[in-house]
Design a protein around this motif. Structure first.
Motif: not given
Length: 361
Positions: A334-342
């Motif tokens: 569920k946190y994949r998009h957040i980590v990608c953006i970071i």
């Protein structure tokens, strides 16, 4: 891997400490870094001119040609993606890939920074090297304390073997499944394929051991030569994968056509080795990633046209849909998009930091 990261991160620390002593400082890391930063900050500029020759990278290629190169390696190279395929579920596979990306972001600490430290040190103490591949080991001998040399050599050797084993495993897999099982002996069972795979692995291990030292004599450095050569087959692979994802009505011959098209044009580029002077620029040879930047969109356009034409000719065709075989849990993290953006923000931030508007000023 952990030992290599720790050892790699210690190299710039020891390098700055050694540099501080060479410049008459107190021998501390902070003093060494400060003196390095103010002696010649241009060493820390990652933004090169548009006509910079190999092995350096022109700035327009940072997020264009280099991006294509990295997409091939990290998203389609069998020796890399086999690690992701080995994950117990999709969530763990995504975590592993993003962890690997994080380690690549801090790679400047243990890959790029030692290079500029070595350059500064060699200018100070008069060390001369004939090949750029000699720079890293020469600096290691100068800055790493003798008691730690064995540890560093051990983790380096272990990392090399780990990578080498992965590539041998990939060669075995591709030969046994795509060639031996497909064309030579379709009725072969798993035991027979394992046996033939071992023989192929031994053959390639011996072959690469013989050929490996010859790469030392390439003037642009081993990495540059291999990167430019591998794109001869790497880009058609990436194009074929993207074509499979985005074009559902491609003719059967598409992948073979793209392969031949790319080898002819990219191979001609490598043989001719055109220079910037042909286009009114500098006299250096045009970077191979500029050719990649031109050819990849061109190959995608060709596939788009073939897809459209084939769909019109055969309106009865139905697009193939990938079905979940139920082998593993495909619930995404569920946190994949957040980590990608970071990660993307950090990567761009690092280039800004190491630029004329950052510490390179």
């Amino acid at each position: 891997g952990l030992g290599l990261i720790v050892g790699g991160l210690l190299v710039p620390v020891f390098g700055f400490m050694f540099l501080s002593g060479q410049l008459g400082g107190d021998g501390s890391f902070v003093d060494g870094f400060d003196k390095f930063l103010h002696t010649n900050p241009s060493y820390l500029n990652a933004i090169n001119e548009v006509n910079t020759p190999e092995p350096w990278l022109p700035w327009p290629l940072l997020f264009t040609g280099l991006l294509v190169n990295n997409m091939y390696y990290w998203a389609t190279n069998q020796s890399i993606i086999q690690r992701t395929f080995g994950a117990k579920n999709l969530k763990e596979a995504q975590k592993g890939a993003l962890l690997c990306a994080t380690l690549k972001i801090i790679g400047l600490m243990y890959l790029a920074l030692p290079g500029v430290i070595a350059y500064a040190l060699f200018q100070l103490n008069g060390t001369e090297i004939t090949m750029m591949d000699d720079a890293y080991p020469t600096m290691i001998m100068q800055v790493v304390p003798a008691p730690l040399m064995g540890f560093f050599a051990a983790v380096m050797f272990g990392a090399i073997l780990s990578s080498f084993n992965s590539f041998l495993n990939s060669i075995n897999t591709m030969f046994t499944l795509d060639i031996y099982k497909e064309f030579i002996k379709p009725e072969a069972n798993e035991l027979q394929m394992v046996k033939i795979g071992k023989k192929v692995g031994i053959m390639f291990a011996v072959l690469t051991t013989i050929i490996g030292p010859m790469v030392y004599f390439f003037p642009g450095g081993m990495r540059t030569f291999l990167d430019s050569l591998v794109m001869l087959v790497a880009l058609p692979v990436l194009s074929a994968v993207f074509g499979g994802f985005f074009f559902k009505f491609l003719p059967k011959f598409t992948a073979k056509f793209i392969l031949v098209f790319h080898i002819v044009f990219y191979g001609s580029f490598l043989l001719i080795s055109p220079s910037y002077s042909l286009f009114g620029g500098g006299n250096g040879t045009i970077h191979y990633l500029y050719a990649v930047l031109v050819l990849w969109p061109l190959e995608m356009i060709i596939m788009a046209l073939l897809n459209s034409n084939n769909k019109k000719k055969h309106p009865e065709l139905v697009a193939w849909v990938q079905k979940d075989a139920g082998a593993v849990d495909l619930t995404p993290w569920k946190y994949r998009h957040i980590v990608c953006i970071i990660g993307i923000i950090l990567a761009i931030g690092i280039y800004i930091l190491f630029s004329p508007i950052g510490i390179a000023a």
